[in-house]
Design a protein around this motif. Structure first.
Motif, PDB file in Angstrom:
ATOM      1  N   TRP A 105       0.860  -1.187   0.000  1.00  0.00           N
ATOM      2  CA  TRP A 105       0.000   0.000   0.000  1.00  0.00           C
ATOM      3  C   TRP A 105       0.892   1.232   0.000  1.00  0.00           C
ATOM      4  N   THR A 109      -5.513  -1.119  -4.522  1.00  0.00           N
ATOM      5  CA  THR A 109      -6.572  -1.936  -3.955  1.00  0.00           C
ATOM      6  C   THR A 109      -6.062  -3.355  -3.742  1.00  0.00           C
ATOM      7  N   SER A 110      -6.796  -4.087  -2.893  1.00  0.00           N
ATOM      8  CA  SER A 110      -6.441  -5.484  -2.657  1.00  0.00           C
ATOM      9  C   SER A 110      -6.478  -6.270  -3.958  1.00  0.00           C
ATOM     10  N   GLY A 141     -16.539  -0.765  -1.362  1.00  0.00           N
ATOM     11  CA  GLY A 141     -16.048  -2.125  -1.553  1.00  0.00           C
ATOM     12  C   GLY A 141     -17.081  -3.120  -1.074  1.00  0.00           C
ATOM     13  N   HIS A 193     -14.372   5.665  -2.059  1.00  0.00           N
ATOM     14  CA  HIS A 193     -13.441   4.659  -2.566  1.00  0.00           C
ATOM     15  C   HIS A 193     -12.019   5.138  -2.307  1.00  0.00           C
ATOM     16  N   ASP A 194     -11.847   6.436  -2.489  1.00  0.00           N
ATOM     17  CA  ASP A 194     -10.527   7.032  -2.401  1.00  0.00           C
ATOM     18  C   ASP A 194     -10.485   7.871  -1.131  1.00  0.00           C
TER      19      ASP A 194
END
Lengths: 392, 333, 308
Positions: A46, A80-81, A194, A244-245
């Motif tokens: 990350w 993201t994951s 998510g 999301h961000d």
């Protein structure tokens, strides 16, 4: 003649493309001895997790590693994951990845990461005992990585709206209510975009609707799952925008008059630092959270350097500095003391005392993470949550 | 004879250039009127002022006594045939021709008959369904004409419509246009830079220069009695005699011109000069001589009649007499 | 000696000079090869994958051909996503034409020289800056405490803004979280791509045609309807290809502006990246391909390809 040639080319291309993909499981076990470093280690992480002083000279936990082991660190940041899963699955260039719980199980199940030999990691026992055998990286008695940092999805709220009393329940984001400032919460709340957020709804219902019998918000049977979706559909009418961000959310709290939302300590810190009237809390129902594990690729090109990093990542100085930077909680409790950047209360501020209230992210599987047979799998969470956001 | 178009002190400038400079003009009903002049003389501007594509800076334009200076083109009872024909490329010939009627709301049946008549008038009956891109230059020009005439305007404006055609076709069209005009009886205002064309077709001609009209008159008036040097030199060829020779020959210092065909070689006359032949060209109908007379170039055109051919056989370098009658001298303003 | 000695390059050049087809084939080999193998192959692979399905239990892709994935595409939720995206693309295209046309017409017809260059540059300059920067700037402008709201307040018209935001389909808590806001940003971002082809089309229109129409008695409105519009339609169609396809495929603006309702791009990303459901993602990805195929066929009929 030309047309035939082109068709042939297309068919060939299709066949070649469709035949690609699909990995084979590697049955070999972990190495038994850490040898000399290979000179490099490549980590998928990350943003902000692996700092070498270029962003802020005070935050550097890479240079020391490079000097003492001779392994140069290369970082590939992912947003993201899912990006992380994709990178690890599709390439053999990476040694390590800092996977969150909603990625780690996928990596394990897909055979992308290898078992880690904890005997080769001297600092292993300094890891928080609650994390050492956590289900998102400890499967079938095997360890698949070292815990890195963890944190909660807190309830971030605007203190101008709520006044001196912090909200005590997640109902302020899930159900229509009048907030302490007199206006409805409709249009003034946000939710994470998510699909893992379905667990937040389930967590709320665990307390609000005991009749459903929800115990683990990531292991839901059909009835529990549908109830969660119903709650989320109702929530859709209240949500202005799904976040999301992190930085978009920070802006929304500043400019859009958002009153409450699930969020990360990262945003809370930045907003508070900017002088915005923002605070956070963990309501009575508890909260979902994330715990990141550094995992190793099954075909890591530099396994020795990788093991050296795994051990280094548990170093209390690194853990404390990172916690201060990211707003997370170290996985090594001793890092909380004596770290100037973190400060005496740093761990407390970041939520170290909330461990028991947190339901950490893990990927919902059909076999209820190995304990049952009729849980709704993550794939359906994705489709249905997307539909909910779309108003269906 | 009623007045179709009247220009009353009309001026129009584009930036610093005066395209029309206090123009006064009267065009009669039913006449074939040409505006003649070199490029940039203002003739096209005046035409566009009648059509309504430009508005005068000062002065008035009247159509049948009505001041139309501020009326937009679509409100004037005037139609134009453009230099590039301006046929609508996305419509067939028939659709192009009926456009004016369609816009006015004429019924389809009536439109069909009128289109047939208009195309018959210009001899294009069989081309009704073609597209403009499939036609030759001459055919396109005729479509443009039909498209304009079908609306029965009181005045038809033609902006150098024959410029893009080859010589033979141009000559044919000149005759055709003249016939159509007589047949239909509408006032035609025709702009051209080709003086021969103007002389062929017009009832009257206005000669333009630098935004002003130098002379208006019938073709023979313009040709035989040019009022000034510009007209004399622009229309046909002229021999200009300035003060020196003028005094010698006529006794006064006023400049005058003599047309080449008025001069005869080899004989003496009322006005006689002597010179050397510097050039001789046989041009079929006539022979053209250039004669050097005391440093002045004289152009002489002698018709190749049997008698003249039998009589003389001049050559370059010969000394020869040239003469003409006093009557042939035209004083210039 | 009648012939000069030629170098190898000259001889090669001469060889190719007469063999035009060979020359053309060699020139096109690389790009066409790329197009066929990479692009055509990817699309073909996508189509092929859409006929597989994801195994419920193991989460792996089951490669036996089936229509089950396509059945999932035609569910209410996914059709809503497609409808939303196509609807927005259409609205943006129409708005771009309405806004872009007067601008293009003015630039083409009534300006020249320096003024024209300046105006064309003004239309193009936004394209020189980062797409993301512009979108984020709009997010700030449209925020409920942003410039747009402030503007309404200054004119005492905040109730008007409130009314607009309360409208069912296009409204939301603020401009930045509404479909209306999304629509405004999309239109702004793609406008240059509409203006330029239209401007080119208007410039190609001979002035004399418009004069002829007026001369024959058509009012300006009639001239526009019968002459101008049919003749510039190819340019409009060409510009609309850009605005429609770019809006159809965009997955960034909906995540920054709007109320997070998914568009096709986001749905595909979620299915492929988040869920690992490649067959469904592939099937969803075929939708824009088909839509654009139909659109381009229509645009071609209108002459857009010549106008490009």
């Amino acid at each position: 003649m030309h047309k035939r040639g082109i068709s042939m080319a297309i068919v060939t291309a299709i066949v070649l493309a469709a035949c690609g993909g699909g990995g084979e499981a590697d049955q070999a076990g972990p190495i038994t001895k850490v040898g000399d470093g290979e000179g490099t280690v490549v980590i998928v992480a990350w943003a902000g997790y692996i700092e070498d002083g270029t962003t802020d000279p005070a935050y550097d936990w890479v240079t020391g590693f490079e000097e003492s082991t001779g392994c140069q660190v290369e970082v590939k940041t992912a947003g993201t994951s899912d990006e992380m899963v994709a990178l690890m699955t599709e390439s053999k260039d990476f040694d390590l990845v800092t996977a969150s719980g909603d990625a780690s199980l996928r990596l394990i199940a897909g055979g992308t990461v290898q078992e880690v030999n904890t005997d080769l990691i001297p600092s292993w026992n300094t890891v928080d005992s609650r994390l050492q055998e956590a289900p998102w990286h400890f499967v079938d008695g095997k360890h698949y990585g070292t815990p890195y940092q963890w944190g909660a999805n807190v309830l971030m709220y605007n203190t101008d709206v709520f006044g001196t009393d912090a909200p005590t329940s997640w109902n302020v984001v899930f159900e229509e209510t009048t907030l302490p400032d007199g206006a409805s919460n409709a249009g003034r709340v946000q939710a994470y975009d998510g699909p893992i957020y379905v667990a937040d709804a389930a967590l709320y219902l665990k307390t609000a609707r005991p009749d459903l019998g929800i115990t683990d918000p990531y292991q839901l049977n059909e009835e529990q799952y549908q109830a969660s979706l119903e709650l989320l559909r109702a929530q859709r009418k209240l949500v202005g925008r799904y976040w999301h961000d992190a930085f978009v959310q920070i802006e929304d709290f500043t400019n859009e008059g958002v009153a409450a939302s699930s969020s990360w300590p990262f945003q809370v810190n930045i907003l508070a630092f900017d002088g915005q009237p923002i605070a956070s809390t963990i309501p009575v129902e508890g909260a979902t959270g994330w715990a990141d594990t550094t995992m190793m690729h099954k075909d890591a090109p530099h396994p020795n350097c990788a093991y050296k990093w795994l051990d280094w990542s548990l170093n209390p100085a690194l853990q404390g500095d990172l916690a201060a930077w990211f707003g997370s909680v170290p996985s090594v409790p001793s890092a909380c003391d004596g770290n100037d950047l973190l400060g005496a209360d740093g761990c407390k501020t970041n939520g170290i005392e909330n461990f028991d209230q947190i339901s950490f992210w893990k990927t919902p599987t059909e076999d209820c993470n190995g304990t049952g047979t009729d849980c709704v799998p993550y794939r359906r969470w994705v489709t249905d949550y997307l539909a909910v956001i779309g108003g269906r | 004879m009623s007045v179709a178009v009247e220009f009353n002190q009309v001026s129009k400038a584009f930036g610093t250039v005066k395209a029309a400079d206090s123009v006064n003009l009267i065009i009669e009903d039913g006449e074939f009127f040409s505006m003649l002049g070199p490029s940039g003389s203002g003739k096209t501007t005046c035409l566009r002022l009648v059509a309504g594509f430009e508005t005068p800076d000062s002065g008035h334009i009247l159509l049948h006594g009505v001041d139309v200076s501020s009326l937009p083109p679509h409100a004037r009872d005037v139609n134009t045939v453009f230099q590039d024909y301006a046929l609508f490329p996305h419509m067939s010939v028939a659709e192009n021709v009926e456009y004016g009627l369609k816009v006015k709301g004429v019924a389809p049946a009536e439109r069909r008959t009128k289109v047939a008549d208009a195309l018959a008038l210009v001899h294009l009956d069989s081309h009704a369904e073609r597209r403009p891109s499939q036609l030759s230059g001459g055919q396109r020009q005729r479509v443009a004409l039909a498209r304009a005439l079908i609306n029965e305007p009181s005045v038809l404006l033609l902006d150098e419509p024959l410029g893009a055609l080859d010589l033979k076709l141009r000559q044919t069209m000149q005759t055709e246009l003249k016939n159509i005009q007589r047949q239909v009886g509408i006032t035609f205002i025709f702009v051209t830079h080709d003086q021969e064309e103007a002389l062929t077709m017009s009832d009257r001609i206005a000669v333009f220069n630098n935004g002003q009209i130098e002379q208006i008159g019938t073709p023979s008036e313009i040709y035989e009695s040019p009022r000034n040097l510009f007209v004399a030199e622009f229309v046909g060829t002229s021999n200009v005699f300035d003060s020196g020779l003028a005094e010698q020959l006529l006794g006064s210092r006023d400049r005058f011109t003599v047309r080449p065909e008025k001069i005869r070689l080899g004989v003496a006359g009322e006005c006689t000069v002597t010179g050397t032949i510097t050039d001789l060209v046989y041009l079929g109908m006539y022979t053209r001589y250039r004669i050097d007379v005391q440093g002045i170039q004289l152009t002489v055109a002698e018709q190749n009649t049997e008698s003249r051919l039998a009589m003389s056989s001049h050559a370059v370098g010969d000394e020869v007499q040239a003469s003409w009658s006093k009557e042939s001298c035209r004083l210039l303003a | 000696m009648p012939f000069r000695e030629f170098s190898l390059i000259r001889r090669l050049s001469t060889y190719f000079y007469t063999r035009r087809r060979l020359r053309l084939a060699l020139l096109l080999a690389l790009p066409v090869g790329w197009l066929v193998v990479v692009y055509g192959g990817s699309l073909g692979s996508l189509l092929l994958n859409s006929f597989f399905r994801i195994d419920s239990f193991s989460g792996t892709i089951d490669r036996t051909p089936t229509l089950e994935t396509w059945r999932q595409v035609f569910t209410d939720a996914n059709m809503a996503v497609a409808g939303r995206t196509i609807g927005m693309a259409t609205a943006v295209t129409i708005a771009s034409v309405l806004i872009g046309f007067p601008l293009a017409y003015r630039i083409a017809r009534f300006t020249s020289g320096r003024a024209k260059t300046a105006l064309v540059l003004a239309v193009l300059i936004p394209l020189w800056s980062s797409y993301l920067v512009r979108v984020y700037a709009w997010k700030l402008l449209l925020a409920s405490e942003g410039v747009a709201a402030w503007f309404f307040n200054v004119f005492g018209a905040s109730s008007v803004l409130g009314w607009i935001l309360s409208l069912p389909l296009i409204g939301g808590p603020s401009l930045s979280t509404s479909s209306l806001g999304q629509f405004l940003v999309f239109t702004y971002i793609w406008l240059p791509y509409m203006v330029l082809p239209m401007q080119a089309a208007v410039e190609r229109l001979p002035e004399s045609l418009l004069e002829a129409s007026a001369d024959l008695g058509a009012s300006p409105a009639t001239t526009f309807r019968r002459i101008t519009w049919p003749l510039i339609l190819p340019g409009v169609a060409a510009g609309s290809i850009f605005t429609f396809s770019l809006t159809l495929g965009d997955y960034i603006i909906p995540t920054i502006i709007g109320n997070s309702s998914p568009f096709i791009g986001l749905a595909i990303y979620s299915q492929q990246g988040v869920a690992g459901n490649l067959p469904l993602a592939a099937a969803l990805a075929i939708i824009p391909v088909v839509v654009m195929g139909l659109y381009l066929t229509g645009a071609r009929k209108l002459g857009a390809f010549e106008a490009l």
